[in-house]
Design an enzyme around this catalytic site. Structure first.
Site, PDB file in Angstrom:
ATOM      1  N   ASP A 299     -10.518   4.279  -1.020  1.00  7.90           N
ATOM      2  CA  ASP A 299     -10.871   3.055   0.050  1.00  7.90           C
ATOM      3  C   ASP A 299     -12.459   3.125  -0.078  1.00  7.90           C
ATOM      4  OD1 ASP A 299      -8.328   2.972   0.679  1.00  7.90           O
ATOM      5  OD2 ASP A 299      -8.617   3.216   2.817  1.00  7.90           O
TER       6      ASP A 299
ATOM      7  N   ASP B 130       0.737  -1.146   0.035  1.00  8.26           N
ATOM      8  CA  ASP B 130      -0.040   0.077   0.096  1.00  8.26           C
ATOM      9  C   ASP B 130       0.913   1.260  -0.001  1.00  8.26           C
ATOM     10  OD1 ASP B 130      -2.072   1.684   0.398  1.00  8.26           O
ATOM     11  OD2 ASP B 130      -2.805   0.881   2.203  1.00  8.26           O
TER      12      ASP B 130
END
Ligand code: GLA
Length: 504
Positions: free
Chosen positions: A326, A265
């Site tokens: 997200d 990430d």
């Protein structure tokens, strides 16, 4: 003499801007810093009146000061941390006697900090290391995900509130509930497992995870696989240790533990790697490091879809790549991502998948029909199916949405096509997806707020077949000329249109 002294006193304490009296040039060290972003020092250059400078932080290393200028006695600038979504606001440095006070906001954090003027050695001790990136290369991609990965991840439900015990219980529940046998085999620990590095730089888990290798063994013994999470930056998104400066070492640590899947990430790495070349290179670097371990590790790229990642994800050895920021457990966010931010369709396919983020089904923020849409849409996209709920306690409705074999078969179809809208009318959408056996999956979606009849002819959406299987209702119909279905608010119908003589 007296007069001179008086002037000096006045200029020092009353009139003049003290620390910046002649020039703001110099180095300043902060007395204390909040955890995020952990500012350590401010350095200002003044070349014949032309100011430039950098602010150093534990998260972002050296950040250049943009729009730097004097405003009266103060210095004012903005800071870009590499994230295009951050609105940059003014940061103000105000002289206070011989110290300075810096106020402003970065990302979501307000700060109000004081700094003292520092000598070279003190500044030098705060140097932030930078590391060279590899020269561009294509990383041989291992064929580890011929169909979209399926599993579970800790993030959506637990965030950083996770432990060895929870993960073991989840593994047991995946087996007991039938989810493992339905295909959900990866047990992914997302952010929050990391502890500290030792003197040799080896990363250890935190005290919630006493023995990662033993946990991997436990998971493997149940026919499941273990996933872990890291970042190319110094800090992960939740502020834990990232792999910056330790890429090869961490890849080896993960392999030694028996890890089968890595989500990588970008997080604080976005300040270091914020153009197409450097983002490619940093993902290439971990791809090479994973391959070098010799272990088969599915490589999940999480950099929020930047720089057309689908066009090069495979080239860094990646097997899936996020297409968006997200997901949240709301219909609006799920629908925005699923319908509109799902990546470039022709990049998806065997061993490389557009990833519109993990599932929220069962987390409580959406209704049954909305979760049905979530599952239907992800299946139509050939999206990775990574559960995000607490599988130790699920309602029968949740379990039914997650384990419908015929719906999962649409997602896992070996052709690996990404479905696309064939028709959009107001708030309704009709999607089609070619399947390996010659049939077509058809998704009918109602994004509106009232129950709506969705109807049309097969010819209009270029679909042909004789039998229509309604996968959620588990019923067969003759195809006739077209379709007519009543679809509830935010709901979906998923059909498999089967050509004549094509028995399944
Ligand atoms: C980012 C990712 C999320 C999750 C968190 C963890 O926001 O996009 O999926 O991994 O970090 O901190």
């Amino acid at each position: 003499m007296r007069k001179l002294l008086a002037t000096t006193l006045l200029s020092g304490f009353l009139l003049a801007p003290g620390a910046f009296a002649e020039t703001p040039k110099g180095g300043w060290v902060f007395d204390s810093s909040p955890d995020f972003p952990g500012f350590t020092r401010l350095v200002i250059e003044d070349k014949a009146g032309k100011l430039s400078g950098k602010l150093t932080s534990h998260w972002y290393g050296d950040l250049p000061l943009t729009d730097l200028h004097k405003d009266g006695d103060n210095l004012v600038f903005k800071l870009y941390n590499g994230n295009p979504r951050v609105t940059m606001t003014d940061i103000v440095v105000k002289p206070e006697g011989q110290t300075v006070r810096m106020t402003g906001k970065v990302w979501y954090q307000d700060f109000d900090l004081t700094a003292h003027k520092a000598k070279r050695a003190e500044l030098k001790a705060l140097d932030f290391p930078t590391y060279p990136l590899p020269a561009k290369a294509v990383v041989p991609q291992k064929p580890l995900s011929p169909t979209p990965p399926m599993g579970w991840s800790s993030w959506n439900k637990f965030a950083t509130d996770i432990s060895d015990q929870t993960v073991r219980e989840i593994a047991d529940a995946l087996v007991a509930s039938g989810l493992r046998d339905a295909g959900y085999v990866y047990v992914n620990i997302d952010d929050g497992w990391q502890g500290e590095r030792d003197a040799k730089g080896v990363l250890h888990p935190n005290t919630n995870f006493p023995d990662m290798k033993a946990l991997a063994d436990y998971v493997h013994a149940r026919g499941l696989k273990l996933g872990l999470y890291s970042s190319p930056g110094p800090k992960t998104c939740a502020g834990y240790a990232g792999s910056y400066g330790h890429i090869k070492q961490d890849a080896q640590t993960f392999a030694d533990w028996g890890v089968d899947y890595l989500k990588y990430d970008l997080c604080s790495g976005e300040a270091f790697y914020n153009n197409a070349e450097t983002v490619y290179a940093t993902y290439q670097e971990m791809g090479e490091a994973l391959n070098a371990t010799g272990r088969d590790i599915v490589y999940s790229l999480c950099q929020y879809g930047r720089f057309d990642v689908g066009s090069w994800g495979r080239d860094v050895g990646g097997h899936l790549w996020r297409t968006t920021g997200d997901i949240e457990d709301t219909y609006d966010v799920m629908a925005k991502i699923g319908f509109d931010k799902n990546g470039v369709a022709n990049h998806t396919g065997p061993n490389g998948w557009n990833d519109p983020d993990m599932l929220e089904i069962g987390n409580g923020g959406m209704g049954f029909d909305e979760y049905k849409t979530h599952m239907t849409l992800w299946a139509m996209m050939s999206a990775p199916l990574v559960l995000g709920n607490d599988v130790r306690s699920m309602t029968p409705e949740t379990l039914s949405l997650l384990t419908n074999k015929e719906v999962i078969a649409i997602d896992q179809d070996r052709l690996g096509a990404q479905g696309l809208p064939a028709r959009k009318d107001g708030q309704t959408e009709v999607w089609t997806k070619k399947l390996a056996d010659g049939s077509t999956a058809v998704g009918l979606f109602n994004r509106g707020d009232t129950t709506t009849l969705i109807s049309g002819s097969w010819a209009d959406i270029k679909v042909s077949g004789t039998t229509v299987r309604d996968l959620w209702a588990a019923s067969d119909h003759h195809a006739d000329d077209g379709y007519t279905y009543s679809v509830p608010k935010h709901g979906a119908v998923l059909l498999r249109v089967i050509p004549e003589g094509n028995a399944r």
